[in-house]
Design a protein around this motif. Sequence first.
Motif, PDB file in Angstrom:
ATOM      1  N   THR A 173      38.671  32.775  59.597  1.00 12.30           N
ATOM      2  CA  THR A 173      39.777  31.853  59.358  1.00 12.30           C
ATOM      3  C   THR A 173      40.519  31.560  60.660  1.00 12.30           C
ATOM      4  OG1 THR A 173      40.026  32.652  57.106  1.00 12.30           O
ATOM      5  CG2 THR A 173      41.892  31.467  58.035  1.00 12.30           C
ATOM      6  N   SER A 174      40.744  32.580  61.457  1.00 14.73           N
ATOM      7  CA  SER A 174      41.399  32.386  62.755  1.00 14.73           C
ATOM      8  C   SER A 174      40.591  31.443  63.630  1.00 14.73           C
ATOM      9  CB  SER A 174      41.572  33.725  63.472  1.00 14.73           C
ATOM     10  OG  SER A 174      42.346  34.600  62.715  1.00 14.73           O
ATOM     11  N   ARG A 175      39.278  31.596  63.606  1.00 17.52           N
ATOM     12  CA  ARG A 175      38.415  30.721  64.411  1.00 17.52           C
ATOM     13  C   ARG A 175      38.437  29.289  63.898  1.00 17.52           C
ATOM     14  NH1 ARG A 175      33.384  34.805  65.423  1.00 17.52           N
ATOM     15  NH2 ARG A 175      34.429  35.987  67.063  1.00 17.52           N
ATOM     16  N   ARG A 176      38.488  29.108  62.588  1.00 16.92           N
ATOM     17  CA  ARG A 176      38.555  27.755  62.030  1.00 16.92           C
ATOM     18  C   ARG A 176      39.843  27.061  62.467  1.00 16.92           C
ATOM     19  NH1 ARG A 176      36.784  27.419  55.797  1.00 16.92           N
ATOM     20  NH2 ARG A 176      37.380  25.264  56.205  1.00 16.92           N
ATOM     21  N   VAL A 177      40.942  27.790  62.432  1.00 20.40           N
ATOM     22  CA  VAL A 177      42.230  27.225  62.857  1.00 20.40           C
ATOM     23  C   VAL A 177      42.185  26.903  64.353  1.00 20.40           C
ATOM     24  CG1 VAL A 177      44.694  27.694  63.151  1.00 20.40           C
ATOM     25  CG2 VAL A 177      43.554  28.326  61.020  1.00 20.40           C
ATOM     26  N   ALA A 178      41.723  27.840  65.146  1.00 16.75           N
ATOM     27  CA  ALA A 178      41.662  27.623  66.589  1.00 16.75           C
ATOM     28  C   ALA A 178      40.719  26.468  66.925  1.00 16.75           C
ATOM     29  CB  ALA A 178      41.226  28.902  67.299  1.00 16.75           C
ATOM     30  N   GLY A 179      39.622  26.364  66.204  1.00 20.46           N
ATOM     31  CA  GLY A 179      38.685  25.276  66.435  1.00 20.46           C
ATOM     32  C   GLY A 179      39.302  23.916  66.133  1.00 20.46           C
ATOM     33  N   ALA A 180      40.133  23.861  65.108  1.00 19.32           N
ATOM     34  CA  ALA A 180      40.804  22.614  64.756  1.00 19.32           C
ATOM     35  C   ALA A 180      41.886  22.249  65.775  1.00 19.32           C
ATOM     36  CB  ALA A 180      41.409  22.721  63.365  1.00 19.32           C
TER      37      ALA A 180
END
Length: 67
Positions: free
Chosen positions: A54-61
């Motif tokens: 989830t952290s990676r999805r947010v950072a990716g966005a």
Amino acid sequence: MSRLSRPLGFVTAALALAVFVRRMVMTIVAYLTLLGGRGAIAFGGGIGTHSVATSRRVAGALSAWDV
């Protein structure tokens, strides 16, 4: 497994996660805008400790903000 053959609970959970990530991104972008693009993001609690994905999805966005 196609999207249509997945159990309703799975589809609902995936949608909830997508909405959660989008709301986080919208909030973070709003604060980064107020701070003139300067700031830091620290994931804590359940998101940082238990869900790296989830952290990676947010950072990716947030890649447009060099996060």
